[in-house]
Design an enzyme around this catalytic site. Sequence first.
Site, short mmCIF file in Angstrom:
data_model
loop_
_atom_site.label_atom_id
_atom_site.label_comp_id
_atom_site.label_asym_id
_atom_site.label_seq_id
_atom_site.Cartn_x
_atom_site.Cartn_y
_atom_site.Cartn_z
N GLY A 10 0.84 -1.35 0.00
CA GLY A 10 0.01 -0.09 0.00
C GLY A 10 0.94 1.16 0.18
O GLY A 10 1.63 1.54 0.70
N GLU A 104 5.92 -5.02 5.71
CA GLU A 104 6.23 -6.24 6.02
C GLU A 104 6.63 -7.16 4.92
O GLU A 104 7.23 -8.00 4.66
CB GLU A 104 5.32 -6.71 7.33
CG GLU A 104 5.66 -8.07 7.78
CD GLU A 104 4.56 -9.22 7.50
OE1 GLU A 104 3.58 -8.75 6.52
OE2 GLU A 104 4.85 -10.28 7.54
N ASP A 129 0.29 2.28 8.75
CA ASP A 129 -0.35 1.27 9.98
C ASP A 129 0.63 1.62 11.12
O ASP A 129 0.43 1.22 12.05
CB ASP A 129 -0.41 -0.16 9.54
CG ASP A 129 -1.60 -0.40 8.61
OD1 ASP A 129 -2.44 0.59 8.49
OD2 ASP A 129 -1.74 -1.41 8.23
N MET A 171 -8.37 3.36 8.63
CA MET A 171 -7.53 1.98 8.08
C MET A 171 -6.53 1.68 9.37
O MET A 171 -5.97 2.63 10.10
CB MET A 171 -6.55 2.55 7.10
CG MET A 171 -7.24 2.16 5.82
SD MET A 171 -6.00 2.32 4.41
CE MET A 171 -7.09 1.75 2.88
N ARG A 173 -4.91 -2.57 9.99
CA ARG A 173 -5.17 -3.89 9.70
C ARG A 173 -5.03 -4.69 10.83
O ARG A 173 -5.83 -5.49 11.36
CB ARG A 173 -4.55 -4.38 8.45
CG ARG A 173 -5.13 -5.33 7.78
CD ARG A 173 -3.99 -6.19 6.91
NE ARG A 173 -3.20 -5.77 6.15
CZ ARG A 173 -3.22 -5.83 4.77
NH1 ARG A 173 -4.29 -5.92 4.21
NH2 ARG A 173 -2.27 -4.98 4.07
N GLU A 224 -10.38 -0.35 11.01
CA GLU A 224 -11.09 -1.42 10.38
C GLU A 224 -10.59 -2.68 10.51
O GLU A 224 -11.37 -3.65 10.48
CB GLU A 224 -10.23 -1.02 8.73
CG GLU A 224 -8.84 -1.38 8.73
CD GLU A 224 -8.28 -1.21 7.41
OE1 GLU A 224 -9.15 -1.07 6.14
OE2 GLU A 224 -7.16 -1.58 7.31
N ARG A 269 -24.39 7.98 13.04
CA ARG A 269 -24.03 7.79 11.48
C ARG A 269 -22.71 7.07 11.62
O ARG A 269 -21.78 7.32 12.71
CB ARG A 269 -23.94 9.27 10.83
CG ARG A 269 -25.16 9.86 11.00
CD ARG A 269 -26.29 9.41 9.92
NE ARG A 269 -27.49 10.29 9.55
CZ ARG A 269 -28.67 10.01 10.43
NH1 ARG A 269 -28.62 9.42 11.32
NH2 ARG A 269 -29.58 10.91 9.88
N HIS A 275 -9.30 4.73 1.91
CA HIS A 275 -8.00 5.06 1.25
C HIS A 275 -7.74 6.63 1.36
O HIS A 275 -6.57 6.86 1.18
CB HIS A 275 -7.99 4.63 -0.24
CG HIS A 275 -7.92 3.06 -0.21
ND1 HIS A 275 -8.98 2.51 -0.16
CD2 HIS A 275 -6.81 2.23 -0.49
CE1 HIS A 275 -8.60 0.84 -0.29
NE2 HIS A 275 -7.63 0.97 -0.61
N ARG A 278 -4.39 7.50 3.14
CA ARG A 278 -3.20 7.43 2.34
C ARG A 278 -2.87 8.21 1.29
O ARG A 278 -1.80 8.30 0.90
CB ARG A 278 -3.31 5.99 1.65
CG ARG A 278 -3.52 4.72 2.65
CD ARG A 278 -2.57 3.72 2.26
NE ARG A 278 -2.67 3.21 0.97
CZ ARG A 278 -3.17 1.91 0.55
NH1 ARG A 278 -3.43 0.92 1.38
NH2 ARG A 278 -3.32 1.84 -0.78
O1 F6P Z 1 -0.78 -0.60 3.83
C1 F6P Z 1 -1.55 -0.86 4.73
C2 F6P Z 1 -3.04 -0.65 4.51
O2 F6P Z 1 -3.44 0.76 4.51
C3 F6P Z 1 -3.97 -1.26 5.48
O3 F6P Z 1 -4.27 -0.32 6.57
C4 F6P Z 1 -5.19 -1.68 4.63
O4 F6P Z 1 -6.04 -2.70 5.28
C5 F6P Z 1 -4.72 -2.09 3.44
O5 F6P Z 1 -3.42 -1.40 3.36
C6 F6P Z 1 -5.56 -1.62 2.34
O6 F6P Z 1 -5.02 -2.24 1.02
P1 F6P Z 1 -5.38 -2.21 -0.52
O7 F6P Z 1 -4.65 -0.88 -0.83
O8 F6P Z 1 -4.79 -3.12 -1.06
O9 F6P Z 1 -6.97 -1.95 -0.28
#
Ligand code: F6P
Length: 346
Positions: A10, A104, A129, A171, A173, A224, A269, A275, A278
């Site tokens: 990601g 990772e 993350d 986000m 994981r 999430e 709500r 995303h 990000r």
């Molecule tokens: O890079 C980590 C992450 O941002 C997580 O927080 C999230 O679950 C995952 O990537 C989402 O992945 P993708 O961009 O493949 O949907």
Amino acid sequence: MKIGMLTGGGDCPGLNPAIRGAVLRLLDYGDEIIGFTQGWKGLVEGNTEPLTLERVEGIIDQGGTILRSSRTNPFAEGKEKQLQAVLENIKKFELDALIALGGEDTLGVASKLYHRHGVKTVGVPKTMDNDLDKTDYTFGFDSAASVALDALDRLRDTARSHDRIIVVEIMGRHAGWVALWSGIAGGADYVFIPEVEVDLDACCEHLKKIYARGKTYGLVAVSEGCEIPGAQASENAPLDAFGHPQLGDIGIGPAIAKEIERRTGFPTRDVVLGHTVRGGSPTLFDRILGTRVGIKAAEMVHQGAFGQMVAQQGTEIVGVPIEEAVKQWKLVPRALYDEFLTTFNK
Ligand code: F6P
């Protein structure tokens, strides 16, 4: 030297400052730098882009990655041909070393290439993350948490105007760093993180308590990666090439919002940031960290520190074996979570 560089997994803000830092330092050594596009996919297919001074000098403020990314995993079962192609392309492009920027998964591939196939790799950790071990911080985290914080601030305004609870899914994981940090800084009334079992009773009791003392709205932050046992099936989510479920579609935020409304009767709500966190320009912290780890990676290549990744430990940027860093996640300690929640619980 001829150095390959790629970004996998990601994307996150800070990758471009890190690419820039590494390229600028490698140029001091007189190196030629070849960017492979879309992570390991670029090395499988031999797709490249030269990384020159002109290409990187104006990218420090850009989010994402100029090299683009993918979740291609050449060590996945049945992908032996991809691995073969990676090894052939390393020879074909006459790479003396390879700098892999990733989390990772990407760094795990870099480590295996070094230990199993003798490829001279150096890793640069990135993940919004912030769950990569052996480094205090990864770039991307500060930027993502800042976007989540901005969203929480905006949502507080509208929650207050309408006497509502707003549940914000953020986000994260395996680790709840982004939800916890933005939740604390954004004055959330409750925060759920994947490290701690979801306790809806505790959350609803707390919301009832704050309403009883006169508060008319509430903010709840949820990672999430949280799960409500039995109510929401991560096993049904599609998997990526590294076997991780794609979590956005599972809907923990909406599920929690529904339960809160059902149990408390307060209009509720939900907002899934997804995303959005990000994207955008890297924060000052991530620009500096990205630049420092990029420079250090270039230096490690010339020191022969292969199979290692760059890490921030305290105020120092050091090298650590990738193998050590990818063994386990860096999770939020339970005591830290409890400390914050106890303070909120007024
Ligand atoms: O890079 C980590 C992450 O941002 C997580 O927080 C999230 O679950 C995952 O990537 C989402 O992945 P993708 O961009 O493949 O949907």
